[in-house]
Design a protein around this motif. Structure first.
Motif, PDB file in Angstrom:
ATOM      1  N   CYS A  97      11.905   4.812   2.025  1.00 14.36           N
ATOM      2  CA  CYS A  97      11.417   4.803   0.646  1.00 14.36           C
ATOM      3  C   CYS A  97      12.604   4.836  -0.316  1.00 14.36           C
ATOM      4  CB  CYS A  97      10.543   6.027   0.387  1.00 14.36           C
ATOM      5  SG  CYS A  97       9.196   6.200   1.555  1.00 14.36           S
ATOM      6  N   TYR A  98      12.558   3.964  -1.316  1.00 18.86           N
ATOM      7  CA  TYR A  98      13.558   3.969  -2.398  1.00 18.86           C
ATOM      8  C   TYR A  98      12.817   4.347  -3.673  1.00 18.86           C
ATOM      9  CZ  TYR A  98      16.576   1.948   1.054  1.00 18.86           C
ATOM     10  OH  TYR A  98      17.308   1.766   2.195  1.00 18.86           O
ATOM     11  N   VAL A  99      13.250   5.465  -4.276  1.00 24.42           N
ATOM     12  CA  VAL A  99      12.470   6.074  -5.343  1.00 24.42           C
ATOM     13  C   VAL A  99      13.309   6.254  -6.604  1.00 24.42           C
ATOM     14  CG1 VAL A  99      11.195   8.162  -6.024  1.00 24.42           C
ATOM     15  CG2 VAL A  99      11.007   7.292  -3.671  1.00 24.42           C
ATOM     16  N   VAL A 100      12.724   5.877  -7.746  1.00 27.53           N
ATOM     17  CA  VAL A 100      13.318   6.204  -9.043  1.00 27.53           C
ATOM     18  C   VAL A 100      12.534   7.410  -9.587  1.00 27.53           C
ATOM     19  CG1 VAL A 100      13.826   5.388 -11.386  1.00 27.53           C
ATOM     20  CG2 VAL A 100      13.822   3.764  -9.453  1.00 27.53           C
ATOM     21  N   ALA A 101      13.226   8.554  -9.763  1.00 28.99           N
ATOM     22  CA  ALA A 101      12.547   9.766 -10.241  1.00 28.99           C
ATOM     23  C   ALA A 101      12.535   9.795 -11.773  1.00 28.99           C
ATOM     24  CB  ALA A 101      13.250  11.006  -9.699  1.00 28.99           C
ATOM     25  N   GLU A 102      11.483  10.435 -12.294  1.00 31.83           N
ATOM     26  CA  GLU A 102      11.469  10.693 -13.746  1.00 31.83           C
ATOM     27  C   GLU A 102      12.638  11.624 -14.073  1.00 31.83           C
ATOM     28  OE1 GLU A 102       9.133   9.497 -15.753  1.00 31.83           O
ATOM     29  OE2 GLU A 102       7.249   9.293 -14.628  1.00 31.83           O
TER      30      GLU A 102
ATOM     31  N   GLY B  84       0.814  -1.215   0.000  1.00 27.34           N
ATOM     32  CA  GLY B  84       0.000   0.000   0.000  1.00 27.34           C
ATOM     33  C   GLY B  84       0.849   1.267   0.000  1.00 27.34           C
ATOM     34  N   HIS B  85       1.907   1.262   0.803  1.00 31.86           N
ATOM     35  CA  HIS B  85       2.767   2.439   0.868  1.00 31.86           C
ATOM     36  C   HIS B  85       3.610   2.578  -0.399  1.00 31.86           C
ATOM     37  CE1 HIS B  85       1.565   2.092   5.049  1.00 31.86           C
ATOM     38  NE2 HIS B  85       1.883   3.371   5.175  1.00 31.86           N
ATOM     39  N   SER B  86       4.008   1.466  -0.990  1.00 30.13           N
ATOM     40  CA  SER B  86       4.753   1.527  -2.252  1.00 30.13           C
ATOM     41  C   SER B  86       3.855   2.109  -3.344  1.00 30.13           C
ATOM     42  CB  SER B  86       5.238   0.128  -2.649  1.00 30.13           C
ATOM     43  OG  SER B  86       6.125  -0.389  -1.672  1.00 30.13           O
ATOM     44  N   ASP B  87       2.592   1.680  -3.354  1.00 30.38           N
ATOM     45  CA  ASP B  87       1.644   2.245  -4.330  1.00 30.38           C
ATOM     46  C   ASP B  87       1.495   3.750  -4.135  1.00 30.38           C
ATOM     47  OD1 ASP B  87       1.217  -0.266  -5.358  1.00 30.38           O
ATOM     48  OD2 ASP B  87      -0.688  -0.587  -4.313  1.00 30.38           O
ATOM     49  N   ALA B  88       1.432   4.182  -2.876  1.00 31.45           N
ATOM     50  CA  ALA B  88       1.260   5.606  -2.577  1.00 31.45           C
ATOM     51  C   ALA B  88       2.442   6.417  -3.112  1.00 31.45           C
ATOM     52  CB  ALA B  88       1.101   5.812  -1.073  1.00 31.45           C
ATOM     53  N   ILE B  89       3.641   5.900  -2.954  1.00 31.31           N
ATOM     54  CA  ILE B  89       4.828   6.579  -3.497  1.00 31.31           C
ATOM     55  C   ILE B  89       4.699   6.723  -5.001  1.00 31.31           C
ATOM     56  CG2 ILE B  89       7.279   6.291  -4.012  1.00 31.31           C
ATOM     57  CD1 ILE B  89       7.634   4.848  -1.410  1.00 31.31           C
ATOM     58  N   ARG B  90       4.270   5.655  -5.654  1.00 31.10           N
ATOM     59  CA  ARG B  90       4.267   5.638  -7.120  1.00 31.10           C
ATOM     60  C   ARG B  90       3.216   6.595  -7.705  1.00 31.10           C
ATOM     61  NH1 ARG B  90       5.934  -0.180  -6.317  1.00 31.10           N
ATOM     62  NH2 ARG B  90       3.752  -0.733  -5.975  1.00 31.10           N
ATOM     63  N   ARG B  91       2.283   7.028  -6.862  1.00 31.82           N
ATOM     64  CA  ARG B  91       1.285   7.993  -7.337  1.00 31.82           C
ATOM     65  C   ARG B  91       1.793   9.443  -7.257  1.00 31.82           C
ATOM     66  NH1 ARG B  91      -2.534   4.413  -4.588  1.00 31.82           N
ATOM     67  NH2 ARG B  91      -2.376   5.705  -2.727  1.00 31.82           N
ATOM     68  N   VAL B  92       2.962   9.655  -6.615  1.00 32.46           N
ATOM     69  CA  VAL B  92       3.485  11.028  -6.471  1.00 32.46           C
ATOM     70  C   VAL B  92       4.008  11.508  -7.829  1.00 32.46           C
ATOM     71  CG1 VAL B  92       5.322  12.428  -5.408  1.00 32.46           C
ATOM     72  CG2 VAL B  92       4.042  10.753  -4.028  1.00 32.46           C
ATOM     73  N   PRO B  93       3.628  12.726  -8.262  1.00 37.05           N
ATOM     74  CA  PRO B  93       4.101  13.252  -9.545  1.00 37.05           C
ATOM     75  C   PRO B  93       5.620  13.294  -9.603  1.00 37.05           C
ATOM     76  CG  PRO B  93       2.334  14.639  -8.687  1.00 37.05           C
ATOM     77  CD  PRO B  93       2.674  13.656  -7.609  1.00 37.05           C
ATOM     78  N   GLY B  94       6.187  12.835 -10.728  1.00 40.18           N
ATOM     79  CA  GLY B  94       7.634  12.821 -10.893  1.00 40.18           C
ATOM     80  C   GLY B  94       8.268  11.505 -10.489  1.00 40.18           C
ATOM     81  N   VAL B  95       7.478  10.591  -9.875  1.00 39.33           N
ATOM     82  CA  VAL B  95       8.022   9.296  -9.457  1.00 39.33           C
ATOM     83  C   VAL B  95       7.769   8.263 -10.554  1.00 39.33           C
ATOM     84  CG1 VAL B  95       7.761   7.377  -7.828  1.00 39.33           C
ATOM     85  CG2 VAL B  95       7.801   9.738  -6.987  1.00 39.33           C
TER      86      VAL B  95
ATOM     87  N   THR C 176      15.246   7.811  -0.401  1.00 37.92           N
ATOM     88  CA  THR C 176      16.539   7.642  -1.063  1.00 37.92           C
ATOM     89  C   THR C 176      16.291   7.486  -2.557  1.00 37.92           C
ATOM     90  OG1 THR C 176      17.327   6.492   0.908  1.00 37.92           O
ATOM     91  CG2 THR C 176      18.656   6.247  -1.096  1.00 37.92           C
ATOM     92  N   PHE C 177      16.937   8.322  -3.344  1.00 39.95           N
ATOM     93  CA  PHE C 177      16.758   8.217  -4.798  1.00 39.95           C
ATOM     94  C   PHE C 177      17.767   7.224  -5.367  1.00 39.95           C
ATOM     95  CE2 PHE C 177      14.614  12.094  -3.741  1.00 39.95           C
ATOM     96  CZ  PHE C 177      13.461  11.996  -4.496  1.00 39.95           C
ATOM     97  N   ILE C 178      17.270   6.321  -6.172  1.00 40.51           N
ATOM     98  CA  ILE C 178      18.134   5.283  -6.756  1.00 40.51           C
ATOM     99  C   ILE C 178      17.837   5.189  -8.251  1.00 40.51           C
ATOM    100  CG2 ILE C 178      18.304   3.943  -4.620  1.00 40.51           C
ATOM    101  CD1 ILE C 178      16.162   2.052  -5.735  1.00 40.51           C
ATOM    102  N   SER C 179      18.695   4.460  -8.952  1.00 40.62           N
ATOM    103  CA  SER C 179      18.493   4.280 -10.398  1.00 40.62           C
ATOM    104  C   SER C 179      17.525   3.116 -10.637  1.00 40.62           C
ATOM    105  CB  SER C 179      19.823   3.964 -11.071  1.00 40.62           C
ATOM    106  OG  SER C 179      20.271   2.677 -10.650  1.00 40.62           O
ATOM    107  N   GLU C 180      17.012   3.057 -11.849  1.00 40.85           N
ATOM    108  CA  GLU C 180      16.100   1.976 -12.188  1.00 40.85           C
ATOM    109  C   GLU C 180      16.828   0.626 -12.074  1.00 40.85           C
ATOM    110  OE1 GLU C 180      13.902   3.178 -15.544  1.00 40.85           O
ATOM    111  OE2 GLU C 180      12.260   1.800 -15.099  1.00 40.85           O
ATOM    112  N   GLU C 181      18.124   0.624 -12.406  1.00 41.84           N
ATOM    113  CA  GLU C 181      18.900  -0.619 -12.333  1.00 41.84           C
ATOM    114  C   GLU C 181      19.003  -1.099 -10.874  1.00 41.84           C
ATOM    115  OE1 GLU C 181      19.929   2.185 -14.073  1.00 41.84           O
ATOM    116  OE2 GLU C 181      19.046   1.236 -15.845  1.00 41.84           O
ATOM    117  N   GLN C 182      19.251  -0.124  -9.982  1.00 45.26           N
ATOM    118  CA  GLN C 182      19.325  -0.494  -8.555  1.00 45.26           C
ATOM    119  C   GLN C 182      17.999  -1.064  -8.064  1.00 45.26           C
ATOM    120  OE1 GLN C 182      20.994   3.386  -7.241  1.00 45.26           O
ATOM    121  NE2 GLN C 182      22.021   2.141  -5.667  1.00 45.26           N
ATOM    122  N   LEU C 183      16.911  -0.445  -8.473  1.00 51.33           N
ATOM    123  CA  LEU C 183      15.595  -0.931  -8.057  1.00 51.33           C
ATOM    124  C   LEU C 183      15.422  -2.383  -8.503  1.00 51.33           C
ATOM    125  CD1 LEU C 183      12.848   0.240  -6.745  1.00 51.33           C
ATOM    126  CD2 LEU C 183      11.986   0.085  -9.073  1.00 51.33           C
TER     127      LEU C 183
END
Lengths: 332, 332
Positions: free
Chosen positions: B207-212, B161-172, B239-246
């Protein structure tokens, strides 16, 4: 049957050692349970003069309480008391006991089951924490993770049997033995290893001994550490202390331990289930388990169920004074 | 019903996400249970072409399996799938589900209970590990130590649920959230303290986030940590990470946690009961619990019992393929 309600579960205690005293205290914490009398093989008058507000009766009068007492909680030992008492009491009352001689449980179950079925009573045998809560957790973990390995560790705690063995050694005035789980091994299992462990690798035995004056301490030490069954298979330490130290530092009855199952699901996915107890008083905790199972025995008996039961046969909801609705709302 | 025996418990799976796939794997570990078919709302042919040796059926054909399938294991979500599916399937089959919307359990129970009683089927609702094994342990510990306080900690693990909430943030672009119990607080409770704890003091959120590309990271961070209900009441790190790290570091679905009750008996004697899970895969473990309860549902149903049940109503012995005698001999 509920707090403040009209119906109380009426309980008797058979045996007034550490466990019986623990049951008396546990009943005081459960408002839906009432202590009717404590039954003893000693002179009830002598006990009554030391303890206020409790009715003591000689064990021979138990039959007169049929129809008055709902459940008898048997607090005798497994070596000689319970094999004799449980079938006899079960022929008159619902019973709870903590019979813990693992190898004899099947035979004990059959004897008690026959007596209880004939009388239409219900007997919960072999409850407490091991057997009891630890058994429940071994079963639960094995059922959920069929591919895996489980480990039971005991301690740090006083082993009555091993303390008795020390005290039988010539030259020993008093002593106490602690069973100590090997922390390093527990850490390895928690980290996902599933080692094959010898007896020696799982537990240490620490002995604190008061020697008779003039006794040969080295001889005592050698006799203890080489004692078969009790100490020879373990790393055992013997520390000589004064009688004063024994009184001030070793009078508690702490115990506890862990049941850990390390299993795999899917393609080698590691899953670990652990249950642990850390008890300042082994007899008071065991007593608290017996009292919760007394509540369950009363309810099952009211439903017309009879015979011998173990912790494996009883839904946990029966242990609580709360209704099924309350449990679903508050605890699920 | 036993290994190598004539009777197998015939099971269907409804829903083929992570949980359904976990149930399929768990059934393979239980020789007394046979998977008959997997029911899906998708095109069964498409699924079948990717998975060997399994029969896929459209959910609309379920009724044709009445009398063939003993228990349906429902693997849909609690938000919309189970409230709709469980009563419908329960009107035809014994069911198991993992409905976990705590506040709605009483209403869900009543709906399913009515459907199952009318059909003469048995439905175990809300099982898994929380609700499920954690609920059992809260109940057990509270019943044994009525004077005390219990604590449930979750993690370290991924919260969907919390991962989904992060993914709804603009720019994520993508992200994952871990719930992390505060170890220092757990240590205090294990040492016998019974603190009153705020939400913030019990768990951290990582939170581990891949930004646009080109997104404002500080703005994303601020939006996440101040999000009401999800993050505002917690100490949250982003923490911002790369798509590869994710992909390489955050694809697992680990979880776990603890139920700890710290209580007293007698005159302030401290007693601690703890149950803990350390899971490399949350869905595979939950699935393993569902399969063990499918065995129990089958047996209870064979005894003529119907209606909705929870983990509180079912003796743990019903979870094991072993007979009552074997359990007493081997596990008590």
């Amino acid at each position: 049957m509920h707090k403040g309600g009209l119906f109380l579960i009426k309980v008797g205690i058979v045996g007034y050692g550490n466990l019986g005293k623990g049951v008396q205290k546990a009943i005081a914490q459960n408002p839906d349970i009432e202590l009717v009398a404590i039954f003893t093989r000693r002179q009830p008058d002598q006990l009554a003069s030391n303890v206020d507000g409790v009715r003591f009766e000689h064990i021979s009068t138990a039959e007169q309480f049929k129809g008055i007492i709902d459940v008898m909680i048997l607090c005798g030992g497994s070596a000689t008391d319970l094999p004799e008492q449980t079938p006899v009491i079960a022929s008159m009352f619902n019973t709870i006991d903590s019979f813990d001689t693992h190898a004899k449980i099947p035979e004990f179950f059959n004897t008690v089951d026959a007596a209880a079925k004939q009388a239409g009573t219900l007997s919960v045998i072999s409850t407490g924490w091991d057997p009891g809560l630890f058994s429940l957790n071994r079963l639960l973990a094995e059922s959920i993770l069929p591919e895996g390995k489980d480990y039971t560790f005991w301690g740090k705690g006083v082993s009555q049997g091993h303390s008795d063995a020390i005290r039988r050694v010539p030259g020993v005035k008093a002593g106490v033995q602690y069973t100590v789980p090997v922390q390093d091994v527990i850490n390895r299992i928690r980290a996902g290893e599933t080692p094959e462990l010898t007896t020696r690798e799982k537990h240490l035995r620490e002995c604190y001994v008061v020697a008779e004056e003039g006794a040969d301490q080295e001889q005592i030490r050698e006799t203890i550490v080489s004692m078969p069954n009790y100490f020879a298979d373990y790393d055992t330490t013997v520390t000589f202390i004064s009688e004063e130290q024994l009184q001030s530092e070793h009078q508690g009855m702490p115990h506890g331990g862990f049941v850990i199952r390390s299993g795999v699901t899917g393609e080698g996915t590691k899953q670990i289930i652990e249950f642990g107890l850390n008890l300042e008083s082994n007899p008071e905790f065991t007593a608290s388990v017996l009292v919760a199972y007394a509540r369950a025995a009363y309810r099952l008996s009211k439903e017309g169920i009879s015979g011998a039961k173990t912790v494996f046969d009883i839904p946990l909801g029966y242990l609580s004074p709360k209704s099924a609705e309350e449990l679903r709302r508050e605890l699920l």
